[in-house]
Motif scaffolding. Sequence first.
Motif, PDB file in Angstrom:
ATOM      1  N   ARG A 227       0.825  -1.261  -0.030  1.00 33.32           N
ATOM      2  CA  ARG A 227       0.042   0.004  -0.006  1.00 33.32           C
ATOM      3  C   ARG A 227       0.778   1.188   0.131  1.00 33.32           C
ATOM      4  NH1 ARG A 227      -5.155  -1.566   2.491  1.00 33.32           N
ATOM      5  NH2 ARG A 227      -5.145  -3.828   2.833  1.00 33.32           N
ATOM      6  N   VAL A 228       0.354   2.439  -0.642  1.00 31.38           N
ATOM      7  CA  VAL A 228       1.031   3.429  -0.745  1.00 31.38           C
ATOM      8  C   VAL A 228       0.529   4.253   0.636  1.00 31.38           C
ATOM      9  CG1 VAL A 228       1.447   5.813  -1.684  1.00 31.38           C
ATOM     10  CG2 VAL A 228       1.130   3.720  -3.247  1.00 31.38           C
ATOM     11  N   ILE A 229       1.617   4.138   1.746  1.00 31.19           N
ATOM     12  CA  ILE A 229       0.991   4.688   2.818  1.00 31.19           C
ATOM     13  C   ILE A 229       1.324   6.390   3.214  1.00 31.19           C
ATOM     14  CG2 ILE A 229       1.302   2.563   4.115  1.00 31.19           C
ATOM     15  CD1 ILE A 229       3.867   3.395   5.230  1.00 31.19           C
ATOM     16  N   LYS A 230       2.154   6.826   2.208  1.00 31.77           N
ATOM     17  CA  LYS A 230       2.417   8.277   2.587  1.00 31.77           C
ATOM     18  C   LYS A 230       2.932   8.796   1.228  1.00 31.77           C
ATOM     19  CE  LYS A 230       4.185   8.551   7.073  1.00 31.77           C
ATOM     20  NZ  LYS A 230       5.488   8.110   7.956  1.00 31.77           N
ATOM     21  N   THR A 231       2.700   9.977   0.623  1.00 32.12           N
ATOM     22  CA  THR A 231       3.276  10.719  -0.374  1.00 32.12           C
ATOM     23  C   THR A 231       3.650  12.041   0.089  1.00 32.12           C
ATOM     24  OG1 THR A 231       1.376  11.544  -1.416  1.00 32.12           O
ATOM     25  CG2 THR A 231       2.358   9.056  -2.172  1.00 32.12           C
ATOM     26  N   GLY A 232       4.492  12.655  -0.332  1.00 31.55           N
ATOM     27  CA  GLY A 232       4.635  14.123   0.097  1.00 31.55           C
ATOM     28  C   GLY A 232       6.292  14.457  -0.390  1.00 31.55           C
ATOM     29  N   SER A 233       6.475  15.877  -0.218  1.00 35.32           N
ATOM     30  CA  SER A 233       7.775  16.305  -0.482  1.00 35.32           C
ATOM     31  C   SER A 233       8.991  15.554   0.408  1.00 35.32           C
ATOM     32  CB  SER A 233       7.874  17.805  -0.034  1.00 35.32           C
ATOM     33  OG  SER A 233       7.772  18.172   1.202  1.00 35.32           O
ATOM     34  N   PHE A 234      10.086  15.747   0.159  1.00 35.26           N
ATOM     35  CA  PHE A 234      11.229  15.270   1.124  1.00 35.26           C
ATOM     36  C   PHE A 234      11.011  15.383   2.252  1.00 35.26           C
ATOM     37  CE2 PHE A 234      15.277  14.977   2.956  1.00 35.26           C
ATOM     38  CZ  PHE A 234      15.860  13.919   2.373  1.00 35.26           C
ATOM     39  N   GLU A 235      10.839  16.871   2.470  1.00 31.51           N
ATOM     40  CA  GLU A 235      10.685  17.391   3.958  1.00 31.51           C
ATOM     41  C   GLU A 235       9.446  16.765   4.740  1.00 31.51           C
ATOM     42  OE1 GLU A 235      11.880  21.723   2.931  1.00 31.51           O
ATOM     43  OE2 GLU A 235      11.807  21.559   5.235  1.00 31.51           O
ATOM     44  N   GLU A 236       8.252  16.719   3.878  1.00 30.78           N
ATOM     45  CA  GLU A 236       7.137  16.299   4.576  1.00 30.78           C
ATOM     46  C   GLU A 236       7.500  14.754   5.144  1.00 30.78           C
ATOM     47  OE1 GLU A 236       3.844  19.126   2.054  1.00 30.78           O
ATOM     48  OE2 GLU A 236       4.387  17.066   1.484  1.00 30.78           O
ATOM     49  N   ILE A 237       8.079  13.879   4.388  1.00 30.12           N
ATOM     50  CA  ILE A 237       8.256  12.563   4.407  1.00 30.12           C
ATOM     51  C   ILE A 237       9.305  12.439   5.702  1.00 30.12           C
ATOM     52  CG2 ILE A 237       8.695  10.449   3.717  1.00 30.12           C
ATOM     53  CD1 ILE A 237       6.099  11.187   2.596  1.00 30.12           C
ATOM     54  N   PHE A 238      10.518  13.052   5.367  1.00 30.83           N
ATOM     55  CA  PHE A 238      11.440  12.701   6.199  1.00 30.83           C
ATOM     56  C   PHE A 238      11.756  13.533   7.631  1.00 30.83           C
ATOM     57  CE2 PHE A 238      12.955  10.745   2.013  1.00 30.83           C
ATOM     58  CZ  PHE A 238      13.265   9.582   2.563  1.00 30.83           C
ATOM     59  N   LYS A 239      11.102  14.938   7.467  1.00 31.93           N
ATOM     60  CA  LYS A 239      11.028  15.795   8.500  1.00 31.93           C
ATOM     61  C   LYS A 239      12.054  16.386   8.813  1.00 31.93           C
ATOM     62  CE  LYS A 239       6.693  14.313   9.735  1.00 31.93           C
ATOM     63  NZ  LYS A 239       5.821  14.775   8.746  1.00 31.93           N
ATOM     64  N   VAL A 240      13.377  16.421   7.578  1.00 30.66           N
ATOM     65  CA  VAL A 240      14.346  16.844   7.577  1.00 30.66           C
ATOM     66  C   VAL A 240      14.602  17.702   6.509  1.00 30.66           C
ATOM     67  CG1 VAL A 240      15.692  15.587   9.308  1.00 30.66           C
ATOM     68  CG2 VAL A 240      15.626  14.951   7.034  1.00 30.66           C
ATOM     69  N   LYS A 241      15.428  18.615   6.208  1.00 32.82           N
ATOM     70  CA  LYS A 241      15.477  19.383   4.928  1.00 32.82           C
ATOM     71  C   LYS A 241      16.597  18.466   4.048  1.00 32.82           C
ATOM     72  CE  LYS A 241      15.124  24.270   5.955  1.00 32.82           C
ATOM     73  NZ  LYS A 241      13.916  24.315   5.891  1.00 32.82           N
ATOM     74  N   PRO A 242      16.366  18.464   2.812  1.00 36.27           N
ATOM     75  CA  PRO A 242      17.114  17.709   1.815  1.00 36.27           C
ATOM     76  C   PRO A 242      18.267  18.292   1.726  1.00 36.27           C
ATOM     77  CG  PRO A 242      15.415  18.887   0.563  1.00 36.27           C
ATOM     78  CD  PRO A 242      15.251  19.114   1.948  1.00 36.27           C
ATOM     79  N   ARG A 243      19.509  17.467   1.791  1.00 41.56           N
ATOM     80  CA  ARG A 243      20.939  17.853   1.610  1.00 41.56           C
ATOM     81  C   ARG A 243      21.574  17.207   0.604  1.00 41.56           C
ATOM     82  NH1 ARG A 243      23.877  18.121   7.228  1.00 41.56           N
ATOM     83  NH2 ARG A 243      25.420  18.429   5.659  1.00 41.56           N
ATOM     84  N   ARG A 244      22.247  17.839  -0.342  1.00 44.73           N
ATOM     85  CA  ARG A 244      22.956  17.198  -1.318  1.00 44.73           C
ATOM     86  C   ARG A 244      24.070  16.970  -1.081  1.00 44.73           C
ATOM     87  NH1 ARG A 244      20.731  18.624  -7.325  1.00 44.73           N
ATOM     88  NH2 ARG A 244      18.599  17.856  -7.110  1.00 44.73           N
ATOM     89  N   GLU A 245      25.000  17.971  -0.594  1.00 49.25           N
ATOM     90  CA  GLU A 245      26.351  17.779  -0.488  1.00 49.25           C
ATOM     91  C   GLU A 245      26.466  17.345   1.120  1.00 49.25           C
ATOM     92  OE1 GLU A 245      29.159  17.871  -2.601  1.00 49.25           O
ATOM     93  OE2 GLU A 245      27.321  18.571  -4.009  1.00 49.25           O
ATOM     94  N   ASN A 246      27.148  16.059   1.269  1.00 44.99           N
ATOM     95  CA  ASN A 246      27.169  15.601   2.898  1.00 44.99           C
ATOM     96  C   ASN A 246      28.636  15.170   2.999  1.00 44.99           C
ATOM     97  OD1 ASN A 246      27.473  13.318   1.354  1.00 44.99           O
ATOM     98  ND2 ASN A 246      25.348  12.779   1.604  1.00 44.99           N
ATOM     99  N   TYR A 247      28.718  14.663   4.062  1.00 44.72           N
ATOM    100  CA  TYR A 247      29.842  14.303   4.795  1.00 44.72           C
ATOM    101  C   TYR A 247      30.569  13.498   3.804  1.00 44.72           C
ATOM    102  CZ  TYR A 247      32.825  11.982   8.158  1.00 44.72           C
ATOM    103  OH  TYR A 247      33.782  11.279   8.874  1.00 44.72           O
ATOM    104  N   LEU A 248      29.919  12.262   3.278  1.00 41.11           N
ATOM    105  CA  LEU A 248      30.383  11.482   2.474  1.00 41.11           C
ATOM    106  C   LEU A 248      31.019  12.068   1.242  1.00 41.11           C
ATOM    107  CD1 LEU A 248      27.718   8.364   2.767  1.00 41.11           C
ATOM    108  CD2 LEU A 248      30.094   8.382   3.666  1.00 41.11           C
ATOM    109  N   THR A 249      30.221  12.888   0.677  1.00 41.23           N
ATOM    110  CA  THR A 249      30.813  13.510  -0.484  1.00 41.23           C
ATOM    111  C   THR A 249      32.138  14.094  -0.280  1.00 41.23           C
ATOM    112  OG1 THR A 249      28.508  14.323  -0.973  1.00 41.23           O
ATOM    113  CG2 THR A 249      30.097  15.135  -2.474  1.00 41.23           C
TER     114      THR A 249
END
Length: 248
Positions: free
Chosen positions: A214-236
């Motif tokens: 079942r599709v239990i949720k749809t939404g923006s990155f922030e709505e789903i994960f409750k954090v701001k999306p970050r592209r450049e991260n520590y691993l990068t």
Amino acid sequence: MHNIILEVSNLQFMRGKQQVLDIKNFGLHEREIIALIGPNGAGKSTLLQIMALLLKPTRGILTYRGIAVDSRNALAIRRRMAVVFQEPLLLNATVYENVATGLKLRGVPREEMKKRVDRWLEMLGIAHLAGRRSHQLSGGEAQRVSLARAFVLEPDVLFLDEPFSALDFPTRLSLLKELDKLLKDTGIAAIFVTHDFSEVPYLTDRVAVLKNGRVIKTGSFEEIFKVKPRRENYLTSLYRVFESDAAG
Ligand SMILES: Nc1ncnc2c1ncn2[C@@H]1O[C@H](COP(=O)(O)OP(=O)(O)OP(=O)(O)O)[C@@H](O)[C@H]1O
Ligand SMILES: [Mg+2]
């Protein structure tokens, strides 16, 4: 928001007695990129195969630009779509032939075929591998060939099922960035399955969470994960080690 290009309604899919999917409504808009996430066995690959018309739903309807898919129009609609799987499924032939095959099947004239194949080999940085046979490629090169095979068809919708999971981090990151740009430039709509949430910020307008079919949720990155999306991260930053050739 753009119009819906592809939509499933009242979808059910059974494997024997097991109900694998039960989705009231799920749609992809024109130019939209959806990240489809969820645990193993949730039904992500099955949903992709149904939406790509590779598998028939047990119940429910699929509509493409408002037209219900049936046995008469399925092939024509199928040809507006392309799929990239986790394991590149390449023919035992050269890279050029692999990328050209879909166009041959569609009866594209030779001249135009060559132009399109050359363009996408170039775009994916594998022009120098055109004459190489598929079994002589690395995993990352083979996945680039799979992407070229998909893009050369100039589909309206692209399905990507964990396309980068077998690749090393630098290769994955560069392909993600390229794919993000290619999708934006071409306006191809896409559904992208991944287990690696660090990939999600690159290729996502919307996140859909699938659980137990079942599709239990749809939404923006922030709505789903409750954090701001970050592209450049520590691993990068750690992987910058590969960017210089100097021995140190
Ligand atoms: N060929 C098959 N025959 C029988 N059952 C299958 C087959 N393929 C998948 N299933 C079952 O269907 C369900 C959904 O599988 P699916 O492959 O769609 O999940 P998924 O979300 O893609 O999982 P993963 O994250 O592991 O790739 C699972 O219960 C799985 O065991
Ligand atoms: Mg899967």
